[in-house]
Design a protein around this motif. Structure first.
Motif, PDB file in Angstrom:
ATOM      1  N   LYS A   1     -31.369   4.717  -6.484  1.00 36.20           N
ATOM      2  CA  LYS A   1     -31.538   3.420  -5.804  1.00 36.20           C
ATOM      3  C   LYS A   1     -30.342   2.507  -6.061  1.00 36.20           C
ATOM      4  O   LYS A   1     -29.826   1.867  -5.154  1.00 36.20           O
ATOM      5  N   SER A   2     -29.913   2.454  -7.337  1.00 35.22           N
ATOM      6  CA  SER A   2     -28.794   1.570  -7.692  1.00 35.22           C
ATOM      7  C   SER A   2     -27.532   1.993  -6.954  1.00 35.22           C
ATOM      8  O   SER A   2     -26.804   1.156  -6.416  1.00 35.22           O
TER       9      SER A   2
ATOM     10  N   LYS B   1     -24.649  -0.459 -11.809  1.00 35.75           N
ATOM     11  CA  LYS B   1     -23.850  -0.572 -10.578  1.00 35.75           C
ATOM     12  C   LYS B   1     -22.385  -0.895 -10.873  1.00 35.75           C
ATOM     13  O   LYS B   1     -21.745  -1.706 -10.183  1.00 35.75           O
TER      14      LYS B   1
ATOM     15  N   SER C   1     -27.625   1.191  -3.239  1.00 39.78           N
ATOM     16  CA  SER C   1     -27.390  -0.231  -2.933  1.00 39.78           C
ATOM     17  C   SER C   1     -25.931  -0.599  -3.202  1.00 39.78           C
ATOM     18  O   SER C   1     -25.366  -1.433  -2.518  1.00 39.78           O
TER      19      SER C   1
ATOM     20  N   GLU D   1     -31.117  -7.800 -13.271  1.00 41.45           N
ATOM     21  CA  GLU D   1     -30.026  -8.321 -12.430  1.00 41.45           C
ATOM     22  C   GLU D   1     -30.056  -9.836 -12.451  1.00 41.45           C
ATOM     23  O   GLU D   1     -31.135 -10.435 -12.373  1.00 41.45           O
TER      24      GLU D   1
ATOM     25  N   GLY E   1     -23.951   0.337  -0.036  1.00 36.35           N
ATOM     26  CA  GLY E   1     -24.351  -0.251   1.243  1.00 36.35           C
ATOM     27  C   GLY E   1     -25.484   0.481   1.927  1.00 36.35           C
ATOM     28  O   GLY E   1     -25.776   0.225   3.098  1.00 36.35           O
TER      29      GLY E   1
ATOM     30  N   GLN F   1     -29.588   1.456   1.869  1.00 34.85           N
ATOM     31  CA  GLN F   1     -30.815   1.035   1.212  1.00 34.85           C
ATOM     32  C   GLN F   1     -31.611   2.282   0.878  1.00 34.85           C
ATOM     33  O   GLN F   1     -31.479   3.294   1.580  1.00 34.85           O
TER      34      GLN F   1
END
Ligand SMILES: C[S@@+](CC[C@H](N)C(=O)[O-])C[C@H]1O[C@@H](n2cnc3c(N)ncnc32)[C@H](O)[C@@H]1O
Length: 460
Positions: A27-28, A212, A31, A411, A34, A36
């Protein structure tokens, strides 16, 4: 948001290690690039086969340049619960999407991959022959094909109960492999400078991915030790910086952790570790400093804070103190302001860490850290929180039958204001967290062993 076309479906072949860390990693990374995370499957659970929708092949390739949790990615052409279902699904896949990879000037190879079963060569050839209906026009080249196709068969997860026929069969065009080889090439066994608590290479890369980390970022580790986490971030192109309270660790002095070696050698330091992998240009600095008393001017400096604070098991949790802070009854030294070592409660350490991250991360920056927990008492409410930080993921790694550590990723979602400094301490939610203070005592108390013994008969 419009869903991508169902034809942009990809099959990820996941490694069967660190299962809980896989989904947050994917997931990270999606994202970051760009894309999803859009699942095309009900659950990803423990299976190594994940179907997901990704907007473009470029994003899929970028994902594979980073992931250590996934082995390979395929453009999914067909999927079924039996060979017949697979063939009918393949017949529905648009020919115009196949043709660029099957034309007469191309070379190709078909591979058979099975999970939880081994097939004979004869069985494999049978499966390949059954795909004759696909419009392959190119030449087979087993050594250096332009295109590789795979049949992937899933025989479930139970090695003691292997079914006759697979639960699922997939066919896809191989696109790229992940970065599993980094686990070996960055292994701490071959690293210049290591300590008792050097972070395992695979987990260091997973942490950088949860964080990320990207090219030209500035990544900070306030409990840097031998810099294992800095190495992983630098590999992904980030400039790295660290602090540690231990003078010898920061300066690469003192006793060596390796067997058959008494003292650390001249090149055993964090900078040399980065040099070993050709990453020295990403080294900013490492300083001797106490994380409980950060010496930074106010400002947002870091894109990510990635760290493994001490749990007090193999290294002490301590902070500097002054004469004034020494409890009554203990003899003071004559000079004032001589730093002395005080114990640093785990709960205080994590509050300080979250507060520091809330103040110094850029908006959207991530804090990734390990939280040790005593599993019989753990509840999700114990995870420290902060008004400026949003919890992204919380994954468990077992350490023993009753202790584990949780990889927490947060985050920064809100600018830090002075009133945010203590607001999370005032709430009721901070109370359960105090339990962490006794982690060390519980770890060593023998409670763990005793409970394990008591539980054994009931399991039999
Ligand atoms: C678990 S180790 C980090 C290991 C590191 N990730 C590595 O790969 O080597 C925790 C480190 O925190 C340091 N430490 C303990 N208390 C500290 C404090 N108050 N401030 C800064 N560092 C501290 C210890 O000296 C130790 O090196």
């Amino acid at each position: 948001m419009a869903l991508p076309s169902p034809l942009n479906r990809y099959l990820l072949l996941m490694a069967q290690e660190h299962l809980e860390f896989r989904l947050p990693e994917i997931k990270s990374l999606l994202s970051l690039f760009g894309g999803q995370f859009i699942n095309s499957q009900e659950t990803y659970g423990k299976s190594p086969f994940w179907i997901l929708s990704i907007p473009s092949e470029d994003i899929a390739r970028n994902l594979m340049k980073r992931t250590v949790c996934a082995k390979s990615i395929f453009e999914l052409w067909g999927h079924g619960k039996s060979p017949e279902e697979l063939y009918s699904s393949l017949k529905k896949y648009p020919v115009e999407k196949m043709v660029p990879f099957l034309h007469s000037d191309s070379t190709y190879k078909i591979k058979i991959h099975t999970f939880n079963k081994t097939l004979t060569q004869e069985e494999k050839v049978k499966r390949i022959d059954a795909l004759e209906f696909l419009p392959f026009e190119g030449k087979v080249n087993l050594k250096k094909p332009q295109h590789v196709f795979s049949v992937l068969e899933d025989y479930g997860l139970d090695p003691n109960c292997i079914p006759e026929n697979p639960h699922n069969i997939y066919f896809g065009r191989w696109i790229a492999d992940g970065q599993r080889e980094l686990i070996e090439s960055y292994s701490v066994k071959k690293r210049h400078f290591i300590g008792n608590t050097s972070m395992d290479a695979g987990l260091s890369f997973i942490m950088a991915n949860h964080g990320k980390v990207k090219e030209n970022d500035i990544v900070f580790d306030p409990f840097v030790g031998t810099g294992g986490l800095l190495v992983a971030s630098a590999h992904f192109g980030a400039y790295v910086y660290g602090t540690d309270i231990d003078y010898n660790t920061v300066h690469g002095l003192g006793k060596a952790s390796r067997k058959n070696q008494k003292w650390r050698g001249p090149d055993e330091n964090i900078r040399a570790n980065l040099r070993q992998y050709g990453l020295e240009k990403y080294y900013l600095d490492v300083l001797v400093s106490d994380a409980s008393k950060p010496s930074w001017r106010k400002g947002t400096y870091f894109d990510a804070i990635i760290t493994d604070p001490p749990y007090g098991i193999r290294e002490s949790t301590r902070r500097t103190g002054s004469q004034k802070e020494i409890p009554k009854g203990i003899e003071k030294c004559p000079e004032s302001h001589v730093p002395v070592s005080l114990s640093y409660h785990l709960s205080d350490m994590f509050f300080d860490l979250l507060n520091f991250a809330a103040e110094t991360l850029v908006l959207g920056g991530r804090l990734v850290y390990w939280l040790p927990v005593y599993t019989p008492e753990y509840t999700d409410e114990m995870v420290p929180w902060h008004p400026c930080l949003k919890l992204i993921s919380n994954c468990e790694q077992k350490l023993s039958s009753h202790t584990s550590r949780r990889l927490i990723t947060m985050e920064k979602v809100k600018k830090f204001e002075n009133r945010d400094q203590y607001s999370h301490l005032l709430s009721d939610q901070s109370l359960p967290y105090q339990g962490h203070n006794s982690f060390r005592e519980k770890y060593f108390s023998g409670v763990t062993k005793r409970i394990a013994k008591e539980e054994k008969p009931s399991q039999e």
